[in-house]
Structure formats: C-alpha cells, structure tokens
Write an enzyme that holds these catalytic residues in place. Structure first.
Site, PDB file in Angstrom:
ATOM      1  N   GLU A  30      89.653 101.411 144.031  1.00 22.63           N
ATOM      2  CA  GLU A  30      90.398 102.166 143.020  1.00 22.63           C
ATOM      3  C   GLU A  30      91.899 102.152 143.336  1.00 22.63           C
ATOM      4  O   GLU A  30      92.741 102.175 142.441  1.00 22.63           O
ATOM      5  CB  GLU A  30      89.913 103.623 142.984  1.00 22.63           C
ATOM      6  CG  GLU A  30      88.459 103.797 142.577  1.00 22.63           C
ATOM      7  CD  GLU A  30      87.901 105.180 142.945  1.00 22.63           C
ATOM      8  OE1 GLU A  30      86.870 105.557 142.370  1.00 22.63           O
ATOM      9  OE2 GLU A  30      88.475 105.870 143.822  1.00 22.63           O
ATOM     10  N   ASP A 217      80.339 105.528 134.597  1.00 22.42           N
ATOM     11  CA  ASP A 217      78.908 105.616 134.311  1.00 22.42           C
ATOM     12  C   ASP A 217      78.622 106.817 133.420  1.00 22.42           C
ATOM     13  O   ASP A 217      79.323 107.830 133.501  1.00 22.42           O
ATOM     14  CB  ASP A 217      78.098 105.710 135.615  1.00 22.42           C
ATOM     15  CG  ASP A 217      78.667 106.754 136.568  1.00 22.42           C
ATOM     16  OD1 ASP A 217      79.569 106.407 137.351  1.00 22.42           O
ATOM     17  OD2 ASP A 217      78.230 107.919 136.492  1.00 22.42           O
TER      18      ASP A 217
HETATM   19  N1  SAH Z   1      77.961 102.785 145.946  1.00 21.28           N
HETATM   20  C1  SAH Z   1      79.358 103.122 145.815  1.00 21.28           C
HETATM   21  C2  SAH Z   1      79.538 104.578 146.189  1.00 21.28           C
HETATM   22  C3  SAH Z   1      80.716 105.215 145.587  1.00 21.28           C
HETATM   23  S1  SAH Z   1      80.548 106.943 145.506  1.00 21.28           S
HETATM   24  C4  SAH Z   1      80.194 102.169 146.614  1.00 21.28           C
HETATM   25  O1  SAH Z   1      80.257 102.261 147.825  1.00 21.28           O
HETATM   26  O2  SAH Z   1      80.793 101.264 146.039  1.00 21.28           O
HETATM   27  C5  SAH Z   1      81.250 107.268 143.971  1.00 21.28           C
HETATM   28  C6  SAH Z   1      82.742 107.478 143.904  1.00 21.28           C
HETATM   29  O3  SAH Z   1      83.087 107.399 142.540  1.00 21.28           O
HETATM   30  C7  SAH Z   1      83.203 108.849 144.361  1.00 21.28           C
HETATM   31  O4  SAH Z   1      84.489 108.786 144.906  1.00 21.28           O
HETATM   32  C8  SAH Z   1      83.155 109.697 143.080  1.00 21.28           C
HETATM   33  O5  SAH Z   1      84.261 110.597 142.973  1.00 21.28           O
HETATM   34  C9  SAH Z   1      83.205 108.685 141.944  1.00 21.28           C
HETATM   35  N2  SAH Z   1      82.098 108.752 140.962  1.00 21.28           N
HETATM   36  C10 SAH Z   1      81.902 107.804 139.994  1.00 21.28           C
HETATM   37  N3  SAH Z   1      80.834 108.116 139.243  1.00 21.28           N
HETATM   38  C11 SAH Z   1      80.323 109.286 139.720  1.00 21.28           C
HETATM   39  C12 SAH Z   1      79.205 110.114 139.356  1.00 21.28           C
HETATM   40  N4  SAH Z   1      78.376 109.802 138.350  1.00 21.28           N
HETATM   41  N5  SAH Z   1      78.977 111.225 140.082  1.00 21.28           N
HETATM   42  C13 SAH Z   1      79.778 111.539 141.110  1.00 21.28           C
HETATM   43  N6  SAH Z   1      80.839 110.813 141.489  1.00 21.28           N
HETATM   44  C14 SAH Z   1      81.124 109.678 140.816  1.00 21.28           C
END
Ligand code: SAH
Length: 259
Positions: A30, A217
């Site tokens: 990001e 999402d």
């Molecule tokens: N599997 C991913 C994990 C990212 S965690 C990876 O390593 O690439 C998700 C991040 O995106 C967090 O910083 C959160 O703030 C944001 N985020 C995006 N969609 C989200 C959702 N549905 N619920 C909570 N956080 C979300």
C-alpha cells in the site's frame, strides 16, 4: 453516550498552515506507490528504537514535509505487521519523534455493499470504533467499543468528492457472528485492522487523524475475503494512491481548520 470528539479544532495550531504530514500505512504494497509518487527516500538513520522493523520514508513535496511510516515485516515471520498493536506503537513513536501537524492513515479495507461500498471506492472515515473488544460490564462496554468522531474535514470531502462512512476496526481479517453484530451496531460501512487504534493514539497526543480507506473486498458479498483481498490489492492500491495524492495537493498551503 455521544461519541468522543477530537478536540484539536479548539487548538491554535489548527490555524497555521500545515507543514508536516505523517502517513501511517500498514502494508508495504500500500505504501510503495505513494513513496514513489512523493519521491521520498528511506531514512536509514532511524528515529525509532534499534531492532524494530518499522520503516520510515521522508522527503519534501510542494510545501510539505512528508513522512510515510510502515510497521514493516515481522522479524520472525516476514509478513507485514498489520493490526492494532503494531499500528498503535508505530503511531505513538512516530508522533513523539516527528511531531506531525496531521496524520493520514491510508490503507485498504473491507466494505459493505449494503451500505453503499464497492471495490475500488476510497472512503474518508467520519467515525471509528472497535468491533472485537467485548467487555460486558457497564461503561467498560463503551470503553471497549471506543466510538470516536474523526477530525472533521468537510471541505476536503466535498472538493475531492470522497465517499464518507463509518469505520470499524478489529484484529481479524475474517469476521465472526459477534464481530458482525458489533459492526452493525457501529453502523460501519468499512472494516479495517488499524484505524480505531491510530485514532486513539492521535486523541491521546492531540494530533488530528484522517482515514483514507480503499475497498479491496466486499464483506457481504459471495467471495471469500482473503481471496478477494489479494486479487484486488494491487489495483485498489492505485486508487488509494490517486486519492491520497489529491488529498495532499488539497492540504498543501492550508491549515487544519480549512480542511
Ligand atoms: N493476506 C494478506 C493479509 C493482509 S491483512 C497479506 O499478507 O497480503 C489486511 C490488511 O488490509 C490490514 O492492514 C487491514 O487494515 C486491511 N483490510 C483489507 N480488507 C479488510 C477486511 N475485510 N477486514 C479487515 N481488514 C481489512
């Protein structure tokens, strides 16, 4: 109980032109486009304690000193340190070291289509709250939810035509029935893993915080969140980058009270 208000508006510092902006961004994916856009350089002479994975980029853009900080990669597992714990520590240390006039927490979020969110939308959060801090004792319950109005920026929202909605924060990417009920009670349109924690630190140290969240999402859709998140992350990051640049261009030359 009415939500807590950010008191910064009453403060004199809101009348001076903003000169020092701090972006707090949870994931490297990001942050990278913005680091490039503002031509920032990674600062090796870290203002942070030795050994922490936190990363800082700094540079000048127009009349502004811009810092972008990321919690970096977990020292054991190598993944981005997402979530409230790292976000709070990083926010606290960065405010102490960099004394920003304004913080922008930029990142991705899940969105509820029933509340008008679509993939790629960029939201400005009007309110933040937690959805996974359940303390069923009177008053502690309100403390747990931690509902808070964000620093109000009506001119920015209007000029940039950003969607405005409430943000709910928790430490899980997925959602359970209890979280879902709390998010509904929080009247949230978007869900993330850092926002309300950063709002708490901003409030403690009296620094206004804006929340710019791009939807990766749809939570009330039919695709699994983690799959949809990874599928859309790169494209949505471009939308976030564009919106963040417009926000910074709008902020340049203005005081907090003009936002
Ligand atoms: N599997 C991913 C994990 C990212 S965690 C990876 O390593 O690439 C998700 C991040 O995106 C967090 O910083 C959160 O703030 C944001 N985020 C995006 N969609 C989200 C959702 N549905 N619920 C909570 N956080 C979300």
């Amino acid at each position: 109980m009415a939500p807590l208000h950010d008191e910064k508006a009453a403060d004199d510092s809101t009348q001076r032109p903003i000169s020092n902006i701090l972006f707090i961004i949870a994931m490297q994916t990001e942050a990278s486009p913005l680091v490039n856009k503002f031509k920032l350089a990674e600062e090796p002479d870290s203002v942070f304690p030795k050994g922490v994975p936190w990363v800082r980029y700094n540079g000048k853009y127009k009349d502004l000193n811009i810092n972008i900080v990321c919690p970096g990669k977990d020292t054991t597992l190598g993944v981005d340190c997402v979530g409230t714990v790292s976000a709070s520590l990083l926010a606290y240390a960065s405010i102490q070291a960099l004394q920003p006039d304004l913080i922008i927490n930029a990142g991705t979020a899940g969105g509820f289509k029933a509340k008008g969110a679509s993939i790629g939308d960029v939201f400005l959060a009007s309110d933040v709250a937690f959805h996974d801090r359940r303390i069923p004792i009177p008053v502690f319950d309100l403390y747990g939810v931690g509902c808070r109005k964000t620093f109000s920026t009506p001119n920015l929202a209007k000029e940039l035509n950003l969607k405005v909605g409430k943000l709910s924060t928790g430490d899980s990417l997925d959602i359970c029935a209890e979280d879902e009920a709390a998010i509904l009670a929080n009247d949230a349109t978007i869900k993330d893993m850092e926002g309300a924690a950063i709002a708490y630190v901003g409030h403690l140290l009296n620094v206004p915080v804006l929340f710019l969240k791009a939807v990766t999402d749809i939570i009330d859709g039919d695709k699994p969140t983690s799959e949809e998140f990874l599928q859309n992350l790169n494209a949505v990051t471009i939308a976030l980058d564009l919106a963040a640049t417009k926000v910074v261009d709008f902020i340049n030359g203005k005081s907090c009270s003009e936002l």
